[in-house]
Enzyme design. Structure first.
Site, PDB file in Angstrom:
ATOM      1  N   THR A   1       6.450 -26.302  38.587  1.00  0.00           N
ATOM      2  CA  THR A   1       7.901 -26.466  38.737  1.00  0.00           C
ATOM      3  C   THR A   1       8.502 -26.904  37.404  1.00  0.00           C
ATOM      4  O   THR A   1       9.489 -26.328  36.929  1.00  0.00           O
ATOM      5  CB  THR A   1       8.199 -27.507  39.842  1.00  0.00           C
ATOM      6  OG1 THR A   1       7.656 -26.999  41.065  1.00  0.00           O
ATOM      7  CG2 THR A   1       9.686 -27.756  39.998  1.00  0.00           C
TER       8      THR A   1
ATOM      9  N   CYS B   1       6.687 -24.208  50.711  1.00  0.00           N
ATOM     10  CA  CYS B   1       7.932 -24.752  50.183  1.00  0.00           C
ATOM     11  C   CYS B   1       9.110 -24.303  51.042  1.00  0.00           C
ATOM     12  O   CYS B   1      10.075 -25.032  51.209  1.00  0.00           O
ATOM     13  CB  CYS B   1       8.155 -24.286  48.769  1.00  0.00           C
ATOM     14  SG  CYS B   1       6.637 -24.292  47.819  1.00  0.00           S
TER      15      CYS B   1
ATOM     16  N   THR C   1       3.869 -40.368  28.050  1.00  0.00           N
ATOM     17  CA  THR C   1       2.417 -40.524  27.873  1.00  0.00           C
ATOM     18  C   THR C   1       1.689 -39.509  28.749  1.00  0.00           C
ATOM     19  O   THR C   1       1.996 -39.373  29.935  1.00  0.00           O
ATOM     20  CB  THR C   1       1.998 -41.966  28.254  1.00  0.00           C
ATOM     21  OG1 THR C   1       2.748 -42.852  27.426  1.00  0.00           O
ATOM     22  CG2 THR C   1       0.514 -42.186  28.047  1.00  0.00           C
TER      23      THR C   1
ATOM     24  N   HIS D   1      -3.322 -27.236  40.511  1.00  0.00           N
ATOM     25  CA  HIS D   1      -3.743 -27.402  41.908  1.00  0.00           C
ATOM     26  C   HIS D   1      -3.863 -26.078  42.655  1.00  0.00           C
ATOM     27  O   HIS D   1      -4.210 -26.051  43.827  1.00  0.00           O
ATOM     28  CB  HIS D   1      -2.848 -28.416  42.643  1.00  0.00           C
ATOM     29  CG  HIS D   1      -1.484 -27.948  43.025  1.00  0.00           C
ATOM     30  ND1 HIS D   1      -1.206 -27.463  44.274  1.00  0.00           N
ATOM     31  CD2 HIS D   1      -0.316 -27.935  42.353  1.00  0.00           C
ATOM     32  CE1 HIS D   1       0.088 -27.171  44.350  1.00  0.00           C
ATOM     33  NE2 HIS D   1       0.652 -27.443  43.195  1.00  0.00           N
TER      34      HIS D   1
HETATM   35  N1  PMP Z   1       5.320 -21.116  41.409  1.00  0.00           N
HETATM   36  C1  PMP Z   1       4.498 -20.561  42.316  1.00  0.00           C
HETATM   37  C2  PMP Z   1       4.301 -19.074  42.328  1.00  0.00           C
HETATM   38  C3  PMP Z   1       3.813 -21.383  43.230  1.00  0.00           C
HETATM   39  O1  PMP Z   1       2.989 -20.809  44.126  1.00  0.00           O
HETATM   40  C4  PMP Z   1       4.013 -22.777  43.186  1.00  0.00           C
HETATM   41  C5  PMP Z   1       3.327 -23.671  44.179  1.00  0.00           C
HETATM   42  N2  PMP Z   1       1.948 -23.645  44.078  1.00  0.00           N
HETATM   43  C6  PMP Z   1       4.885 -23.305  42.223  1.00  0.00           C
HETATM   44  C7  PMP Z   1       5.515 -22.443  41.352  1.00  0.00           C
HETATM   45  C8  PMP Z   1       5.132 -24.784  42.117  1.00  0.00           C
HETATM   46  O2  PMP Z   1       4.013 -25.380  41.577  1.00  0.00           O
HETATM   47  P1  PMP Z   1       3.854 -26.944  41.398  1.00  0.00           P
HETATM   48  O3  PMP Z   1       3.506 -27.444  42.764  1.00  0.00           O
HETATM   49  O4  PMP Z   1       2.726 -27.110  40.429  1.00  0.00           O
HETATM   50  O5  PMP Z   1       5.123 -27.522  40.883  1.00  0.00           O
END
Ligand code: PMP
Length: 408
Positions: free
Chosen positions: A78, A331, A243, A207
């Protein structure tokens, strides 16, 4: 079949993956023993931390075939997406005020660009075809003299489709437009090579490939200019102050090394599971429709929608049987009821032509390296029972049995 309390089957790797035990082991010393601040150059704990940061940067870079110095560590995809888009626009204000993204971007791209539109940017949302692909000619036609930036994801966590980024980035390159790709769903799972793809910037998230949450990276092509979005003590060459989350970064680097070394075996295994699930579901129900591209898709990823059945109920019933999957994207479920655009139906499914009234009946089954064929077989045993129970409760199905069109 009764709910099986012993079963704990995780089929939602597109939302997040477990941290590999080897990654946890690599991270542990960086909490209490090797806890130095990489900016503390004057003492040994700081120097040690700084060396580890350099090595981790090199490992993260190797995953995407990038030079180490092009990697900016962030708190995840993000932030990397926000940094790429806002950072580029702020540092290149002389460029025009037109942005191009696809209709199926992650919320961290789509909602950011909708905000930029409210602030005066002109936004083109490129349509995708029924399989979820952006067509190069559509991108070509959308590029204008005042286009500042194009951002198109590498792979969709919701429908699994992998875009032809090389071809799309070449169109941007010819037009001299900055091209960013969100590779959060793909990097660490399929080969991603920033040189071959020809992108100017690319987002990675740990992750999604058995690393920890809260750490990711942005690749930035040498020579490209970005304005920092988090301003402070000049860490990450000033692009991202604060940091460094060294334990997280070490974890990401270890996960990247493992992903590179094990990618062929992981993909082979996931392809077997994917095929088994796909074969087990296809031609069983005339009301089950697969989504995404049949071949250009993430390994171990099977997605579909069902008529007559509500997705949430399907998830809940599967969960009772110890199977954890997703409906739409993880999400998306946080966004329901917000009025930015109609998110009751996933914007991704709507974009690939699934009628809005059906969208709540979608399922994304994303398997991971530690899932087994036995787990797929268990899913295939449970799924028809759950479907049968939900059909029995469905007024739409009752109408259909009476010969009425349930959607009129
Ligand atoms: N972009 C995509 C294509 C995702 O699948 C995700 C969630 N894994 C994100 C962005 C957001 O990632 P993050 O949880 O590392 O902010």
């Amino acid at each position: 079949m009764q709910p099986d309390a012993q079963r704990d089957i995780y089929f939602d790797h597109a939302a997040t993956t477990p941290v590999d035990s080897r990654v946890v082991e690599a991270m542990l010393p960086y909490f209490a023993e090797r806890f130095g601040n990489p900016s503390s150059h004057v003492h040994s704990k700081g120097v040690e931390a700084n060396q580890e940061l350099d090595q981790s940067r090199a490992s993260a870079a190797r995953l995407i075939n990038a030079p180490a110095e092009t990697i900016i560590f962030t708190s995840g995809a993000t932030e990397a997406n926000n940094l790429a888009i806002c950072g580029y626009l702020e540092a290149n204000r002389e460029r025009g005020k037109h942005l191009i993204i696809s209709e199926i971007e992650h919320y961290s791209v789509i909602n950011l660009c909708l905000k930029l539109r409210r602030e005066g940017y002109d936004l083109t949302l490129l349509p995708v075809d029924k399989l979820g692909l952006v067509h190069p000619d559509k991108l070509h036609a959308a590029v204008r003299r005042e286009t500042a930036l194009i951002s198109i994801q590498h792979a969709s966590s919701e429908i699994g489709t992998i875009q032809n980024i090389k071809e799309l980035a070449a169109i941007a390159g010819e037009a001299g437009v900055f091209f960013h790709s969100d590779a959060a769903a793909s990097a660490g799972n399929i080969p991603v090579d920033v040189v071959d793809l020809g992108v100017d910037a690319l987002t990675v998230s740990a992750h999604n490939f058995y690393g920890p949450k809260g750490v990711g990276a942005l690749y930035l092509r040498p020579g490209a200019k970005l304005e920092a979005q988090i301003i402070g003590g000049f860490q990450e060459r000033g692009y991202r102050s604060g940091t460094e989350n060294l334990a997280g970064i070490v974890g990401m680097a270890k996960a990247a090394e493992l992903a590179l070394a094990e990618m062929p075996q992981r993909r082979e295994h996931l392809t077997v599971l994917q095929q088994r699930l796909w074969n087990g579901l296809s031609q069983k129900y005339e009301f089950l429709h697969f989504t995404g591209h049949p071949s250009e898709r993430l390994p171990g990823h099977v997605s579909f929608w069902l008529e007559y059945i509500e997705g949430e109920s399907l998830l809940l019933f599967l969960n009772v049987y110890g199977i954890q999957t997703a409906s739409g994207s993880a999400c998306a479920s946080n966004m329901r009821g917000q009025d930015e655009h109609d998110l009751a139906a996933s914007h991704v499914l709507t974009a690939v032509g699934v009628p809005a009234e059906y969208c709540s009946g979608s399922l994304t089954v994303s398997m991971g390296k530690d899932n087994t064929e036995d787990e797929v077989d268990y899913f295939l045993q449970i799924f028809p029972q759950v479907v049968e129970r939900l059909l029995a409760m469905s007024p739409l199905w009752a109408d259909k049995l009476k010969g009425k069109n349930p959607y009129q």
